[in-house]
Design a protein around this motif. Structure first.
Motif, PDB file in Angstrom:
ATOM      1  N   ARG A 224       1.226  -1.088   0.071  1.00 17.78           N
ATOM      2  CA  ARG A 224       0.200   0.056   0.612  1.00 17.78           C
ATOM      3  C   ARG A 224       1.095   0.931   0.306  1.00 17.78           C
ATOM      4  O   ARG A 224       1.799   0.982   0.779  1.00 17.78           O
ATOM      5  N   VAL A 225       0.628   2.180  -1.013  1.00 19.50           N
ATOM      6  CA  VAL A 225       1.084   3.326  -0.519  1.00 19.50           C
ATOM      7  C   VAL A 225       0.555   4.293   0.912  1.00 19.50           C
ATOM      8  O   VAL A 225      -0.092   4.029   1.591  1.00 19.50           O
ATOM      9  N   VAL A 399       0.559   3.871 -13.968  1.00 11.84           N
ATOM     10  CA  VAL A 399      -0.843   4.125 -13.255  1.00 11.84           C
ATOM     11  C   VAL A 399      -1.963   3.776 -13.871  1.00 11.84           C
ATOM     12  O   VAL A 399      -2.164   3.598 -14.752  1.00 11.84           O
ATOM     13  N   ILE A 407       0.428   1.066  -9.294  1.00 12.27           N
ATOM     14  CA  ILE A 407       1.055   2.167  -9.387  1.00 12.27           C
ATOM     15  C   ILE A 407       1.536   0.875  -9.632  1.00 12.27           C
ATOM     16  O   ILE A 407       2.817  -0.170  -8.382  1.00 12.27           O
ATOM     17  N   THR A 414       2.165  -1.205  -6.186  1.00  7.45           N
ATOM     18  CA  THR A 414       2.089   0.041  -5.413  1.00  7.45           C
ATOM     19  C   THR A 414       0.449   0.135  -5.309  1.00  7.45           C
ATOM     20  O   THR A 414      -0.197   0.183  -6.353  1.00  7.45           O
ATOM     21  N   SER A 416      -2.739   2.691  -4.152  1.00 11.35           N
ATOM     22  CA  SER A 416      -3.200   4.112  -3.645  1.00 11.35           C
ATOM     23  C   SER A 416      -4.850   3.002  -2.923  1.00 11.35           C
ATOM     24  O   SER A 416      -5.614   3.124  -3.220  1.00 11.35           O
ATOM     25  N   LYS A 447       8.959   7.370  -9.982  1.00  8.65           N
ATOM     26  CA  LYS A 447       8.701   5.992  -9.394  1.00  8.65           C
ATOM     27  C   LYS A 447       7.168   6.762  -7.933  1.00  8.65           C
ATOM     28  O   LYS A 447       6.460   7.074  -7.845  1.00  8.65           O
ATOM     29  N   ASP A 448       8.470   7.772  -6.939  1.00 10.61           N
ATOM     30  CA  ASP A 448       7.924   8.777  -6.054  1.00 10.61           C
ATOM     31  C   ASP A 448       6.443   9.688  -6.391  1.00 10.61           C
ATOM     32  O   ASP A 448       6.213   9.220  -5.900  1.00 10.61           O
ATOM     33  N   GLN A 451       3.531   7.800  -7.298  1.00 11.92           N
ATOM     34  CA  GLN A 451       2.421   6.452  -5.787  1.00 11.92           C
ATOM     35  C   GLN A 451       2.227   7.522  -5.113  1.00 11.92           C
ATOM     36  O   GLN A 451       1.111   7.704  -4.558  1.00 11.92           O
ATOM     37  N   GLN A 452       3.392   8.957  -4.929  1.00 17.97           N
ATOM     38  CA  GLN A 452       2.968  10.387  -4.244  1.00 17.97           C
ATOM     39  C   GLN A 452       1.979  11.085  -4.388  1.00 17.97           C
ATOM     40  O   GLN A 452       0.701  11.483  -4.039  1.00 17.97           O
ATOM     41  N   TYR A 455      -1.905   9.260  -4.483  1.00 19.34           N
ATOM     42  CA  TYR A 455      -2.262   9.173  -3.091  1.00 19.34           C
ATOM     43  C   TYR A 455      -2.624  10.874  -2.671  1.00 19.34           C
ATOM     44  O   TYR A 455      -3.494  10.945  -2.007  1.00 19.34           O
TER      45      TYR A 455
END
Length: 487
Positions: A224-225, A399, A407, A414, A416, A447-448, A451-452, A455
């Motif tokens: 999970r993110v 995504v 993602i 990952t 979200s 990637k970050d 993901q972020q 989220y």
């Protein structure tokens, strides 16, 4: 709210964890089953302390054993207990059979299930089908699920709602719609994407007090993110320190998409945002957001100097698929810059598939189907497989949007858990593309940033619905909350 682990597992991985606990740590299977039953019963008493009656639906596997333990615990404290067995309990095996016999020896009773069975109980326990389900639910099990869903009782699903695929989150013809799901040892990845949100209710977790070190023995690449804390900015920072995003899009009639993507990039902290759009409306695009630098472009030659200045390029919002759009698209993907490709950029990419390590693709299920040349239903049937296939085919970061957005990088996936149905409105994807680009421009890895970005985008929508509700949520409503969250 209970703090849940970040690791997610397939059903076969959880079975492997079970095996390790039993064989290497000497914890008997019946003890794990007892702990599972107690965990569900504990949550039942916490959530509905005034419940006076329960109905327990038991199937033919280990899930049924959990159900018989729950029934026995309820009987001990004086609740009215009705147990419906959908198969002959005498045919249960191993620990499930022991749990059934213990229930009978404690004067428990079984009620034959009738097809037209009306359910009268404060709480229903779904212990019909476990994590091993791999075929459509039919016959008496389908009828029992129908009856459970028709009743007005609270429903607790044991480990996974019966009928929901624990690996994919798809529904195997029909599934129990639970008020909450109590899952054990490892969180199942299928509880967090696909149709799962409509069936799981609140997800509760029990490790069953197994040794923590067992989780090191079964590696998972699915998580999970979790929101990261953004570092404070230098007191001497200037706009050039935080990157330059270029939005390419906005054909005739679709200028709003490019404008929202641009503002979203600004709201999450990009230093500069330019928009390359159709000349007919370039002068009007930034009337209400003058911080956007808007340029009318007719061809690749006019786009080229804007590409050179950018750190990250978003191609696709409102782009269309005209000759004008295709020329700009090809110029953008031939650049050496980081890219976020969305909307019609993805539809154009599907016609000229290429691989690129430095891009983020953000398809919804329909666009994902076009990228993979399959049906949308195939994508939704196994979203984990679909996002991994997109990443493998096109490289970079994929995504897959939707409930439980996924993602995928080249070595992990990952999920979200933010967002809500109010996001099913035009422009939300454009905002997400801008958010991801804005984070990447500030130095986040792709990637970050993906993901972020996903989220934060979902969390902003959750904050935006506030007390007003989900219907009528606009993509532009997210802007002030995006700014709040990155700070």
């Amino acid at each position: 709210m209970q703090k849940l682990p970040t690791e997610l597992y397939r059903a076969d991985q959880v079975r492997e964890l079970d095996h390790i606990v039993i064989k290497e740590y000497g914890i008997p299977g019946i003890e794990l089953m007892s702990r599972a039953g107690n965990a569900v019963f504990r949550h039942l008493r916490i959530k509905w302390p005034n419940a006076k009656s329960i109905s327990v639906f038991c199937g033919s596997g280990n899930n049924a054993g959990d159900g018989y333990i729950i029934a026995g615990l309820a009987q001990v404290i004086g609740l009215k207990v009705t147990v419906y067995a959908l198969s002959d309990p005498e045919n249960l095996k191993d620990n499930a059979l022991i749990a059934y016999q213990d229930y009978i020896n404690a004067n428990g009773t079984i009620t034959p299930f009738q097809v037209d069975q009306a359910i009268y109980a404060d709480v229903v326990i779904d212990a019909l089908l476990g994590t091993g389900l791999n075929k459509s639910v039919t016959g008496i099990y389908a009828q029992a699920i129908h009856n459970i869903n028709k009743c007005r009782s609270h429903v607790i699903a044991v480990d996974v709602p019966s009928g929901l695929n624990a690996d994919t989150g798809s529904v195997m013809a029909c599934a129990v719609k639970a008020t909450c799901t109590v899952t054990f040892i490892g969180l199942k990845q299928g509880l967090y994407t696909g149709l799962a949100a409509d069936y799981c209710g609140e997800i509760l977790y029990s490790s069953l007090a197994v040794p923590k070190e067992i989780f090191e023995k079964v590696a998972t690449n699915t998580h999970r993110v979790v929101k990261k804390i953004f570092p404070p900015r230098s007191r001497c920072a200037h706009k050039g320190d935080h990157g330059h995003v270029l939005i390419v899009g906005g054909d005739r009639g679709y200028s709003g998409a490019a404008r929202m993507a641009g503002e979203a990039a600004l709201r999450v902290g990009a230093g500069l945002v330019s928009v390359a759009t159709h000349p007919e409306h370039a002068a009007l695009l930034n009337l209400n957001r003058p911080e956007l630098m808007c340029h009318g472009v007719d061809n690749a030659g006019q786009l080229s100097p804007l590409l050179d200045k950018a750190d990250v390029i978003v191609i696709g919002p409102g782009l269309g698929q005209s000759k004008w759009a295709t020329v700009l698209f090809i110029a953008a993907i031939k650049s050496s810059k980081m890219l976020v490709i969305d909307a019609d950029g993805l539809n154009l990419l599907a016609h000229v598939p290429e691989k690129h390590p430095d891009w983020v693709l953000t398809p919804h299920p329909g666009e994902a189907a076009r990228l993979l040349r399959c049906a949308t239903a195939d994508v939704q049937q196994d979203r984990y497989a679909a996002v991994a296939a997109i990443q493998a085919k096109y490289d970079g970061i994929a995504v897959l949007k939707g409930s439980g957005t996924l993602i995928a990088g080249n070595d992990d996936v990952t999920v979200s858990t933010t967002g809500n149905p109010g996001m099913a409105s035009g422009g939300m994807g454009d905002v997400l593309a801008g958010v991801i680009a804005g984070l990447a421009a500030q130095g986040f890895s792709l990637k970050d940033a993906a993901q972020q970005g996903v989220y934060l985008h979902g969390m902003a929508a959750d904050l935006a619905v506030g007390q007003t509700g989900e219907r009528g949520l606009l993509a532009s409503d997210l802007m002030p909350f995006l700014r709040q969250l990155v700070n």
